[in-house]
Design a protein around this motif. Structure first.
Motif, PDB file in Angstrom:
ATOM      1  N   ALA A 257       0.758  -1.271  -0.351  1.00 43.59           N
ATOM      2  CA  ALA A 257       0.016   0.057   0.069  1.00 43.59           C
ATOM      3  C   ALA A 257       0.811   1.179   0.207  1.00 43.59           C
ATOM      4  O   ALA A 257       0.432   2.227  -0.518  1.00 43.59           O
ATOM      5  CB  ALA A 257      -1.021  -0.072   1.292  1.00 43.59           C
ATOM      6  N   THR A 258       2.082   1.338   0.610  1.00 43.94           N
ATOM      7  CA  THR A 258       2.851   2.307   0.817  1.00 43.94           C
ATOM      8  C   THR A 258       4.381   2.122   0.215  1.00 43.94           C
ATOM      9  O   THR A 258       5.231   1.879   1.160  1.00 43.94           O
ATOM     10  CB  THR A 258       2.764   2.907   2.137  1.00 43.94           C
ATOM     11  N   PRO A 259       4.624   1.925  -1.077  1.00 39.48           N
ATOM     12  CA  PRO A 259       5.836   1.629  -1.490  1.00 39.48           C
ATOM     13  C   PRO A 259       6.783   2.705  -1.181  1.00 39.48           C
ATOM     14  O   PRO A 259       6.290   4.032  -0.744  1.00 39.48           O
ATOM     15  CB  PRO A 259       5.714   1.548  -2.880  1.00 39.48           C
ATOM     16  N   ASP A 260       7.910   2.606  -1.080  1.00 40.33           N
ATOM     17  CA  ASP A 260       9.209   3.272  -0.716  1.00 40.33           C
ATOM     18  C   ASP A 260       9.262   4.622  -2.003  1.00 40.33           C
ATOM     19  O   ASP A 260       8.863   4.386  -3.027  1.00 40.33           O
ATOM     20  CB  ASP A 260      10.529   2.977  -0.543  1.00 40.33           C
ATOM     21  N   PRO A 261       9.148   5.874  -1.515  1.00 39.19           N
ATOM     22  CA  PRO A 261       9.163   7.005  -2.591  1.00 39.19           C
ATOM     23  C   PRO A 261      10.362   6.884  -3.429  1.00 39.19           C
ATOM     24  O   PRO A 261      11.247   6.437  -3.207  1.00 39.19           O
ATOM     25  CB  PRO A 261       9.256   8.142  -1.771  1.00 39.19           C
ATOM     26  N   ILE A 262      10.143   7.510  -4.482  1.00 36.15           N
ATOM     27  CA  ILE A 262      11.308   7.493  -5.670  1.00 36.15           C
ATOM     28  C   ILE A 262      11.858   8.687  -5.410  1.00 36.15           C
ATOM     29  O   ILE A 262      11.241   9.798  -5.429  1.00 36.15           O
ATOM     30  CB  ILE A 262      10.543   7.259  -7.023  1.00 36.15           C
ATOM     31  N   SER A 263      13.312   8.614  -5.376  1.00 36.82           N
ATOM     32  CA  SER A 263      14.118   9.869  -5.310  1.00 36.82           C
ATOM     33  C   SER A 263      14.482  10.272  -6.869  1.00 36.82           C
ATOM     34  O   SER A 263      15.287   9.675  -7.352  1.00 36.82           O
ATOM     35  CB  SER A 263      15.317   9.583  -4.680  1.00 36.82           C
ATOM     36  N   TRP A 264      13.937  11.137  -7.258  1.00 41.11           N
ATOM     37  CA  TRP A 264      13.799  11.603  -8.729  1.00 41.11           C
ATOM     38  C   TRP A 264      15.124  12.425  -8.944  1.00 41.11           C
ATOM     39  O   TRP A 264      15.384  13.021  -7.843  1.00 41.11           O
ATOM     40  CB  TRP A 264      12.809  12.275  -9.152  1.00 41.11           C
ATOM     41  N   ALA A 265      16.049  12.388  -9.814  1.00 44.27           N
ATOM     42  CA  ALA A 265      16.907  13.073 -10.326  1.00 44.27           C
ATOM     43  C   ALA A 265      16.930  13.385 -12.015  1.00 44.27           C
ATOM     44  O   ALA A 265      16.469  12.509 -12.503  1.00 44.27           O
ATOM     45  CB  ALA A 265      18.278  12.736  -9.800  1.00 44.27           C
ATOM     46  N   PRO A 266      17.679  14.349 -12.487  1.00 43.68           N
ATOM     47  CA  PRO A 266      17.784  14.413 -13.811  1.00 43.68           C
ATOM     48  C   PRO A 266      18.544  13.423 -14.269  1.00 43.68           C
ATOM     49  O   PRO A 266      19.424  12.863 -13.905  1.00 43.68           O
ATOM     50  CB  PRO A 266      18.230  16.067 -14.031  1.00 43.68           C
ATOM     51  N   CYS A 267      17.941  12.893 -15.510  1.00 49.91           N
ATOM     52  CA  CYS A 267      18.700  11.819 -15.983  1.00 49.91           C
ATOM     53  C   CYS A 267      20.019  12.101 -16.579  1.00 49.91           C
ATOM     54  O   CYS A 267      19.871  13.198 -17.280  1.00 49.91           O
ATOM     55  CB  CYS A 267      17.836  11.278 -17.383  1.00 49.91           C
ATOM     56  N   GLN A 268      21.088  11.403 -16.611  1.00 52.01           N
ATOM     57  CA  GLN A 268      22.134  11.919 -17.502  1.00 52.01           C
ATOM     58  C   GLN A 268      22.027  11.931 -18.820  1.00 52.01           C
ATOM     59  O   GLN A 268      22.859  13.009 -19.339  1.00 52.01           O
ATOM     60  CB  GLN A 268      23.578  10.776 -17.155  1.00 52.01           C
TER      61      GLN A 268
END
Length: 522
Positions: free
Chosen positions: A28-39
């Protein structure tokens, strides 16, 4: 239409009675995704998502799936998240997001966050890897005796053991049903109640399985050039071989009417038969590489690869002319065969100890057994009757041979779809597709019943989106407003010289890195 239906409904196998192995519910509560600009492109965000190796046994460890997101160009007009399902097996969903502005219509890019994941066992999602030296020893798909058949079984067993040792426990859990559970975890991490989906080629299997398992999460799903996950060994081989012969017939018809074909005004079938006969006798060689013999499987594989796009008909015509006259073919002309274990030597990176091998995905999605050489030889004789010019399709023989000896049961066996979505799934297919053949589209749509609608593109090639204005506008209308084409809708064929498809970024040039490793069906 009758010839398609007659071929199709005589081929549905008892495997259709099987149902997929149950997957555990998405947390129900997956770990959040740490987004960063793609290389590769800072306008796209990249990240990772932790998921279980085994969804039914989450305590057995996790790994990370590579994910990507391009936010809607117009946030005020945003509809939701559009998932791109990569083909292959072995294609990269992350790469599709990186290339999305070149492969999707501007209005789609404006209205949706374009998102995807690399399927488990590929690319940025813990790829299956194997010994490069062992991959280079892959046998060809043509056997002449029980001893040849036994050697292929022994090779497949050695390769599986090597790949499992180098990859780890994920090797036995890279099936598309598990990837569907990964996708739902991705949906939850994105905070989306429903997903919109466009899947091409092998990516349609992910879309089918997700819609079947999570129907309430389906907003609008497009299956472009669809797989048929209900066929057994004979049905799979027969329909694929029919598609190869149909594509060859269309190439011959083009040569008859178009002077750009170098065989225009000549007997193309006679030339093709002669080249295959010369290959059988060991008389075809690449002039600049005296030790390189051109075999019949190489010729047939190259033909199927050229039939993926009618704009490649002219280069196939050039290949035939070069081989007939003894000239060296253009680079990559003979390496266009769609990926199978028999083609992996062309995909392996000889500078590295290990090379990726995503083909295990297919072996865990399709159980296509052959008991022994006698049964194999019966298949070959039947296929030769279905395809008197082509003999068989490399897509019929290569996958089956590559998975010989796969231990059962597999986690995602074939079965007839049981999809009950609020919005019908849109199936789109070319009438003359050499890979995901038109009978598969008819079958898949029939299995979907009221939850499916078929749009037929009356032309040629693999992947319909952007191949014609008619088809593209119909798909866009469905994705954006969920407007379905009328029942029985068809889009007219676009002549090869007029096709302006935007899919080059998805399909690397033959002979370049990533060409073979991203292709089986798409």
């Amino acid at each position: 239409m009758r010839r398609f239906s007659a071929l199709l409904f005589g081929l549905i196998a008892p495997l259709s009675l099987l149902t997929p192995m149950a997957a555990a519910a998405t947390p129900a509560t997956p770990d959040p995704i740490s987004w960063a600009p793609c290389q590769e492109d800072p306008a796209v965000e990249c990240g990772t998502l932790a998921v279980p190796i085994e969804w039914n046994r989450p305590a057995n460890g996790t790994f990370t799936v590579g994910v990507a997101r391009r936010k809607a160009a117009d946030p005020a007009a945003r509809i939701g998240a559009l998932v791109l399902g990569a083909g292959g097996p072995g294609g990269s969903g992350v790469n599709l997001v990186l290339q999305s502005t070149r492969m999707l219509s501007p209005e789609v890019v404006r209205r949706f966050d374009i998102v995807s994941l690399d399927p488990r066992g590929t690319n940025r999602s813990h790829p299956v890897v194997c010994s490069t030296d062992l991959l280079l020893q892959a046998p060809g798909p043509i056997f002449k005796s029980q001893a040849d058949f036994d050697r292929a079984l022994e090779y497949n067993e050695r390769l599986r053991a090597d790949c499992r040792a180098r990859t780890g426990p994920l090797f036995d859990h890279v099936d598309s049903l598990s990837t569907a559970a990964d996708l739902d975890a991705f949906r939850a991490a994105l905070g989306e109640e429903q997903l919109t989906f466009w899947g091409g080629s092998y990516g349609t299997l992910l879309g089918q399985l997700y819609a079947e398992r999570y129907p309430q999460r389906v907003r609008a799903f497009v299956l472009d050039s669809t797989m048929d996950h209900s066929l057994g060994t004979q049905g799979f081989m027969d329909t694929e071989t029919w598609g190869a012969q149909d594509a060859f017939n269309e190439f011959v018809a083009w040569c008859d009417r178009d002077s750009r074909c170098l065989q225009h005004g000549k007997d193309v079938r006679a030339l093709w038969r002669d080249l295959l006969a010369r290959a059988d006798r060991g008389e075809l060689h690449v002039p600049e590489e005296p030790g390189t013999q051109v075999t019949a499987p190489m010729l047939i594989g190259a033909a199927v690869g050229h039939f993926y796009d009618p704009r490649d008909w002219q280069s196939f015509s050039q290949l035939l002319a070069d081989l007939d006259s003894g000239r060296a073919p253009s680079p990559g002309a003979l390496s266009m065969a769609p990926l199978s274990m028999a083609a992996l030597p062309m995909a392996a990176d000889t500078t590295q100890e290990v090379s990726p091998n995503p083909f295990q995905i297919f072996c865990l999605d399709f159980r296509l057994p052959i008991r022994d050489y006698k049964e194999y030889a019966r298949h070959l004789r039947r296929l030769a009757k279905i395809a008197p010019d082509m003999r068989y399709s490399s897509l019929a023989l290569g996958p089956v041979v590559s998975c010989l000896g796969q231990p059962g049961p597999i986690p995602n066996p074939q079965h007839r779809l049981k999809v009950r979505t609020g919005t019908p799934v849109l199936v789109v297919n070319s009438l003359h597709d050499p890979a995901t053949v038109y009978p598969w589209a008819l079958s898949t749509t029939g299995q979907l019943g009221r939850s499916g609608r078929l749009l037929t593109y009356e032309g040629w090639g693999h992947i319909v989106y952007t191949r014609s204005t008619c088809a593209t506008e119909a798909i866009d209308a469905y994705l954006i407003s969920r407007t379905l084409p009328a029942p029985g809708a068809r889009c007219p064929a676009v002549p090869p010289a007029e096709v302006q498809t935007l899919h080059e970024p998805v399909r690397p040039l033959p002979g370049t890195p990533g060409w073979m490793s991203a292709r089986l069906f798409g």
